[in-house]
Design an enzyme around this catalytic site. Structure first.
Site, PDB file in Angstrom:
ATOM      1  N   HIS A 136       7.095  -5.399  -4.774  1.00  0.00           N
ATOM      2  CA  HIS A 136       6.721  -6.802  -4.570  1.00  0.00           C
ATOM      3  C   HIS A 136       7.220  -7.744  -5.666  1.00  0.00           C
ATOM      4  O   HIS A 136       6.484  -8.620  -6.141  1.00  0.00           O
ATOM      5  CB  HIS A 136       5.200  -6.928  -4.429  1.00  0.00           C
ATOM      6  CG  HIS A 136       4.636  -6.256  -3.209  1.00  0.00           C
ATOM      7  ND1 HIS A 136       5.360  -6.047  -2.057  1.00  0.00           N
ATOM      8  CD2 HIS A 136       3.396  -5.739  -2.957  1.00  0.00           C
ATOM      9  CE1 HIS A 136       4.603  -5.441  -1.148  1.00  0.00           C
ATOM     10  NE2 HIS A 136       3.412  -5.240  -1.677  1.00  0.00           N
ATOM     11  N   HIS A 210       1.237 -11.641   2.286  1.00  0.00           N
ATOM     12  CA  HIS A 210       0.517 -10.380   2.103  1.00  0.00           C
ATOM     13  C   HIS A 210      -0.980 -10.538   2.391  1.00  0.00           C
ATOM     14  O   HIS A 210      -1.827  -9.982   1.683  1.00  0.00           O
ATOM     15  CB  HIS A 210       0.765  -9.864   0.684  1.00  0.00           C
ATOM     16  CG  HIS A 210       0.644  -8.388   0.533  1.00  0.00           C
ATOM     17  ND1 HIS A 210      -0.549  -7.714   0.623  1.00  0.00           N
ATOM     18  CD2 HIS A 210       1.578  -7.440   0.318  1.00  0.00           C
ATOM     19  CE1 HIS A 210      -0.343  -6.428   0.444  1.00  0.00           C
ATOM     20  NE2 HIS A 210       0.939  -6.230   0.263  1.00  0.00           N
ATOM     21  N   GLU A 347       2.878  -7.082   7.263  1.00  0.00           N
ATOM     22  CA  GLU A 347       3.829  -7.816   6.425  1.00  0.00           C
ATOM     23  C   GLU A 347       5.176  -7.838   7.136  1.00  0.00           C
ATOM     24  O   GLU A 347       5.879  -6.833   7.168  1.00  0.00           O
ATOM     25  CB  GLU A 347       3.949  -7.126   5.062  1.00  0.00           C
ATOM     26  CG  GLU A 347       2.613  -6.944   4.359  1.00  0.00           C
ATOM     27  CD  GLU A 347       2.653  -5.796   3.355  1.00  0.00           C
ATOM     28  OE1 GLU A 347       3.583  -5.724   2.547  1.00  0.00           O
ATOM     29  OE2 GLU A 347       1.747  -4.954   3.405  1.00  0.00           O
TER      30      GLU A 347
HETATM   31  C1  BGC Z   1       2.266  -1.713   0.054  1.00  0.00           C
HETATM   32  C2  BGC Z   1       1.148  -0.819  -0.367  1.00  0.00           C
HETATM   33  C3  BGC Z   1       0.465  -1.478  -1.515  1.00  0.00           C
HETATM   34  C4  BGC Z   1      -0.037  -2.816  -1.054  1.00  0.00           C
HETATM   35  C5  BGC Z   1      -0.718  -3.569  -2.148  1.00  0.00           C
HETATM   36  C6  BGC Z   1       1.693  -3.013   0.491  1.00  0.00           C
HETATM   37  O1  BGC Z   1       2.705  -3.875   0.874  1.00  0.00           O
HETATM   38  O2  BGC Z   1       3.038  -1.130   1.066  1.00  0.00           O
HETATM   39  O3  BGC Z   1       1.616   0.443  -0.748  1.00  0.00           O
HETATM   40  O4  BGC Z   1      -0.587  -0.714  -1.979  1.00  0.00           O
HETATM   41  O5  BGC Z   1       1.038  -3.578  -0.598  1.00  0.00           O
HETATM   42  O6  BGC Z   1       0.001  -3.526  -3.285  1.00  0.00           O
END
Ligand code: BGC
Length: 382
Positions: A136, A210, A347
């Protein structure tokens, strides 16, 4: 000429209907967008909260820290409004403990293996903030910065526009990236997010929102009874660190087949290597679509209160994450404790680790091109 006083005087003369409609025409009255302080970051930067309402009473609150949706009130089958997104009451909690609640992740949403990718023969090194991988956008991704914000009335409904320039080298990514996000709340009970970006050097981009949803209302238990449908006959299986192997695997005959509605919980505890790696669902589905037309990616129904959420997107993929890392240690809005699988994310995105997979749809943005994607979260009832 400023037409505002004229409009106000006219409104007073003819009166606005209860629905916000002018009694002389079908045009709906604009509902004022509210802007108020949401406090200051630990670095002393002021953060604002924008409240958008539509003519059906749906309300969305977004802050310019991380361009984060902090509340979304939508009606159930009896017309009762509940907040269907997880989040916090205080800015400090978003800064210090948020597992990306409601924010925009980028410059590259999702994972990049070992924090490395090559572009034009140059290898770029990113911070590894998720085991061996970069997740991210790195240590201070787009979720942890204050964006410029401006409210805007559009033909489709009230909107808030978030802009910023991510400088060349920020979190290791090349090129000044100029970003614009428009969040619009429409009278069709849709949250529409339009993403645009341009660059002055070749770079990679993958942006997504998210939000963690619970269609029974945030803090109303787990999401295992929600019925999920995903418009995808393939998904991208991962290794133990959640990096795609590169394969596009058919969902048929696996717990990843959501081509017909089925509850999230129906197969989540099955003995399956992929479910084991994700501790549940934490995978990218390759949507059944051609090109970048807006099409339905997923549909979710919460059977008790009858709320329905459809997700439409121009993106080729969607990461369905079933909240497997929520563990009851986070106290959210109004003191609600978020336990295991109390929220889920959809997402919309390009596939994870695309810069290292030439067979995946490309995520490279070059000068002169415009990154442009749209995702809509549409709410209704059964
Ligand atoms: C990821 C997860 C992660 C979550 C929060 C998601 O986009 O795929 O693995 O734990 O985000 O960080």
């Amino acid at each position: 000429m400023n037409s505002k006083p004229v409009r106000l005087a006219l409104a007073a003369m003819i009166g606005w209907g209860a629905s916000g409609c002018c009694s002389l025409c079908s045009k709906k009255a604009e509902i004022k967008i509210m802007k108020e302080s949401f406090g200051k970051t630990q670095d002393g930067i002021a953060v604002d909260c924008y409240t958008l309402k539509n003519h059906n009473g749906v309300e969305m609150k977004a802050i310019n820290y991380g361009a984060t949706i902090i509340a979304l009130k939508v009606p159930d089958q009896n017309g009762k409004l509940d907040d269907v997104v997880l989040g916090f009451d205080k800015l400090a909690d978003y800064e210090t403990k948020s597992p990306y609640f409601g924010c925009i992740v980028g410059r590259y949403g999702n994972r990049i293996a070992k924090g490395h990718f090559s572009l034009n023969g140059v290898t770029y090194c990113l911070a590894t903030n998720n085991g061996p991988n970069s997740l991210h956008g790195g240590l201070k991704g787009f979720d942890k910065v204050v964006w410029q914000a401006k409210e805007m009335q559009t033909a489709a409904g009230p909107a808030v526009v978030f802009t910023r320039v991510s400088k060349d080298g920020e979190e290791g990514y090349p090129g000044d990236l100029t970003l614009k996000l428009v969040y619009t709340l429409t009278d069709k009970n849709e949250v529409k997010i339009d993403y645009t970006a341009t660059t002055d050097k070749d770079t990679v981009v993958n942006l997504t929102n998210h939000s963690y949803f619970n269609l029974a209302g945030q803090g109303h238990g787990d999401i295992l009874g929600h019925e999920m449908q995903i418009n995808a006959s393939h998904f991208t299986p991962v290794d133990a660190t959640l990096i795609p192997t590169g394969e596009l695997r058919p969902v048929k005959g696996t717990p990843f087949d959501f081509t017909k509605p089925i509850t999230i919980g129906a197969r989540i505890t099955q003995s399956d290597e992929q479910l084991k790696f994700g501790n549940g669902y934490d995978h990218n589905w390759a949507l059944d679509k051609d090109g970048d037309d807006l099409c339905c990616a997923a549909r979710v129904v919460e059977p008790q209160r009858g709320r329905v959420m459809e997700v439409l997107t121009t993106e080729p993929g969607v990461q369905f994450y079933s909240g497997n890392f929520l563990d009851g240690t986070l106290a959210g809005k109004a003191g609600k404790v978020y336990k295991f699988r109390n929220g889920f994310c959809l997402e919309t995105q390009h596939y994870p680790d695309s810069p290292n997979h030439p067979n995946f749809p490309p995520t490279i943005l070059r000068p002169g091109q415009t990154y442009q994607t749209t995702t809509i979260y549409r709410f209704s009832t059964k």
